[in-house]
Design a protein around this motif. Structure first.
Motif, mmCIF file in Angstrom:
data_model
loop_
_atom_site.group_PDB
_atom_site.id
_atom_site.type_symbol
_atom_site.label_atom_id
_atom_site.label_comp_id
_atom_site.label_asym_id
_atom_site.label_seq_id
_atom_site.Cartn_x
_atom_site.Cartn_y
_atom_site.Cartn_z
ATOM 1 N N ARG A 14 10.636 47.717 44.615
ATOM 2 C CA ARG A 14 11.250 48.834 45.347
ATOM 3 C C ARG A 14 11.561 49.966 44.380
ATOM 4 N N PHE A 15 10.514 50.761 44.128
ATOM 5 C CA PHE A 15 10.625 51.854 43.175
ATOM 6 C C PHE A 15 11.337 53.062 43.776
ATOM 7 N N GLY A 16 11.496 53.088 45.089
ATOM 8 C CA GLY A 16 12.177 54.204 45.733
ATOM 9 C C GLY A 16 13.658 53.981 45.938
ATOM 10 N N ALA A 17 14.201 52.898 45.409
ATOM 11 C CA ALA A 17 15.629 52.590 45.586
ATOM 12 C C ALA A 17 16.499 53.613 44.854
ATOM 13 N N THR A 18 17.647 53.915 45.447
ATOM 14 C CA THR A 18 18.625 54.801 44.813
ATOM 15 C C THR A 18 19.999 54.127 44.830
ATOM 16 N N VAL A 19 20.828 54.451 43.840
ATOM 17 C CA VAL A 19 22.172 53.883 43.732
ATOM 18 C C VAL A 19 23.149 55.016 43.474
ATOM 19 N N ASP A 20 24.172 55.112 44.315
ATOM 20 C CA ASP A 20 25.192 56.154 44.179
ATOM 21 C C ASP A 20 26.554 55.486 43.968
ATOM 22 N N PRO A 21 27.114 55.550 42.752
ATOM 23 C CA PRO A 21 28.413 54.918 42.499
ATOM 24 C C PRO A 21 29.566 55.757 43.029
ATOM 25 N N LYS A 22 30.505 55.128 43.696
ATOM 26 C CA LYS A 22 31.703 55.790 44.209
ATOM 27 C C LYS A 22 32.941 55.154 43.579
ATOM 28 N N VAL A 23 33.833 56.010 43.094
ATOM 29 C CA VAL A 23 35.086 55.536 42.494
ATOM 30 C C VAL A 23 36.235 55.926 43.413
ATOM 31 N N ILE A 24 36.961 54.937 43.899
ATOM 32 C CA ILE A 24 38.112 55.178 44.773
ATOM 33 C C ILE A 24 39.388 54.931 43.968
ATOM 34 N N GLN A 25 40.126 55.997 43.708
ATOM 35 C CA GLN A 25 41.340 55.900 42.907
ATOM 36 C C GLN A 25 42.446 55.177 43.666
ATOM 37 N N LEU A 26 43.154 54.313 42.958
ATOM 38 C CA LEU A 26 44.264 53.541 43.511
ATOM 39 C C LEU A 26 45.517 53.805 42.673
ATOM 40 N N PRO A 27 46.694 53.413 43.176
ATOM 41 C CA PRO A 27 47.920 53.575 42.370
ATOM 42 C C PRO A 27 47.839 52.794 41.063
ATOM 43 N N GLN A 28 48.700 53.158 40.126
ATOM 44 C CA GLN A 28 48.825 52.505 38.821
ATOM 45 C C GLN A 28 47.539 52.601 38.012
ATOM 46 N N ASN A 29 46.825 53.723 38.203
ATOM 47 C CA ASN A 29 45.612 53.995 37.429
ATOM 48 C C ASN A 29 44.569 52.889 37.566
ATOM 49 N N ARG A 30 44.419 52.379 38.777
ATOM 50 C CA ARG A 30 43.371 51.409 39.089
ATOM 51 C C ARG A 30 42.356 52.076 40.012
ATOM 52 N N ALA A 31 41.204 51.455 40.173
ATOM 53 C CA ALA A 31 40.170 52.046 41.010
ATOM 54 C C ALA A 31 39.233 50.974 41.538
ATOM 55 N N ASP A 32 38.759 51.187 42.762
ATOM 56 C CA ASP A 32 37.680 50.366 43.320
ATOM 57 C C ASP A 32 36.364 51.049 42.985
ATOM 58 N N LEU A 33 35.377 50.258 42.599
ATOM 59 C CA LEU A 33 34.055 50.781 42.276
ATOM 60 C C LEU A 33 33.059 50.269 43.312
ATOM 61 N N ILE A 34 32.431 51.198 44.020
ATOM 62 C CA ILE A 34 31.487 50.826 45.073
ATOM 63 C C ILE A 34 30.125 51.420 44.746
ATOM 64 N N PHE A 35 29.111 50.558 44.722
ATOM 65 C CA PHE A 35 27.737 51.002 44.522
ATOM 66 C C PHE A 35 27.071 51.122 45.887
ATOM 67 N N GLU A 36 26.816 52.357 46.305
ATOM 68 C CA GLU A 36 26.121 52.587 47.575
ATOM 69 C C GLU A 36 24.614 52.596 47.303
ATOM 70 N N ILE A 37 23.909 51.657 47.934
ATOM 71 C CA ILE A 37 22.497 51.421 47.619
ATOM 72 C C ILE A 37 21.610 51.767 48.812
ATOM 73 N N ASP A 38 20.569 52.498 48.530
ATOM 74 C CA ASP A 38 19.494 52.718 49.499
ATOM 75 C C ASP A 38 18.262 52.038 48.905
ATOM 76 N N GLU A 39 17.896 50.906 49.479
ATOM 77 C CA GLU A 39 16.831 50.098 48.890
ATOM 78 C C GLU A 39 15.452 50.753 49.010
ATOM 79 N N GLY A 40 15.276 51.644 49.984
ATOM 80 C CA GLY A 40 13.981 52.315 50.138
ATOM 81 C C GLY A 40 12.905 51.355 50.613
ATOM 82 N N PRO A 41 11.724 51.881 50.857
ATOM 83 C CA PRO A 41 10.633 51.025 51.334
ATOM 84 C C PRO A 41 10.063 50.168 50.213
ATOM 85 N N LEU A 42 9.423 49.087 50.609
ATOM 86 C CA LEU A 42 8.736 48.234 49.648
ATOM 87 C C LEU A 42 7.491 48.964 49.155
ATOM 88 N N THR A 43 7.396 49.121 47.859
ATOM 89 C CA THR A 43 6.253 49.825 47.284
ATOM 90 C C THR A 43 5.054 48.890 47.218
#
Length: 201
Positions: free
Chosen positions: A148-177
């Motif tokens: 899957r050469f057309g895949a894309t990954v967009d990282p999202k950082v969600i800030q939380l109290p006490q200087n913590r954060a959730d890290l979410i990788f939003e993935i679009d797998e794209g078509p099978l090449t």
């Protein structure tokens, strides 16, 4: 008259040199106190231990600069500044967030547990943008290996109290090449069909 002239010259010398002596005494003052500000999780004592200048040392720009580099090299801080306030050294830091949770969204072909095993970041670990980008590259490499050469990954950082954060990788797998055609150039001894029969692709 001659001794009066001599006294006048001595008085003039003292008048001129007094400020110079005072300036010389102030040219290399001593660090009386190190004040740490901006830290939330990391103890002030831990931050001081990374400094190459300590209380009782003279103010030296070289050692202050080395201390600044030493703090940045830990990877614990997004920003660091060191300033002088009278006889005190003020160290102001901005800590890098601590990962609270890592999640993946949009992935169907590859399971969460498999992707987690491929990245370096983990919960309760300090992260930086460079570390996130390195893990994005790792995820993309995994998808390319799986065709899957057309895949894309967009990282999202969600800030939380006490200087913590959730890290979410939003993935679009794209078509099978897929391979639409295979061509060989320069083959004279074997024809294309023979070569196609011995390759896996």
């Amino acid at each position: 008259m001659r001794w009066l002239t001599h006294i006048a010259l001595v008085a003039l010398t003292l008048t001129v040199n007094a400020p110079l002596l005072e300036a010389d005494a102030q040219s290399s003052p001593t660090v009386r106190e190190i004040i740490v500000e901006g830290n939330q999780r990391i103890e002030a004592g831990t931050i001081r231990s990374y400094l190459l200048i300590q209380e009782g040392d003279p103010f030296e720009l070289r050692r202050i600069d080395q201390s600044l580099k030493s703090l940045f090299a830990t990877g614990l801080f997004a920003d660091v500044s060191i300033d002088r306030q009278a006889d005190a050294l003020l160290v102001n830091v901005v800590e890098n967030p601590l990962i609270n949770r890592i999640a993946f969204e949009g992935n169907k072909r590859l399971e969460d547990d498999f992707l987690k095993s491929e990245i370096t970041l983990k919960p309760r670990v300090v992260f930086t943008q460079s570390k996130i980008q390195n893990d994005v590259k790792r995820i993309l490499d995994v998808y390319r290996v799986n065709g899957r050469f057309g895949a894309t990954v967009d990282p999202k950082v969600i800030q939380l109290p006490q200087n913590r954060a959730d890290l979410i990788f939003e993935i679009d797998e794209g078509p099978l090449t897929s391979v639409s055609s295979i061509r060989f150039i320069g083959n004279r001894v074997f024809d294309d069909d023979d070569l196609r029969g011995v390759i896996q692709t």
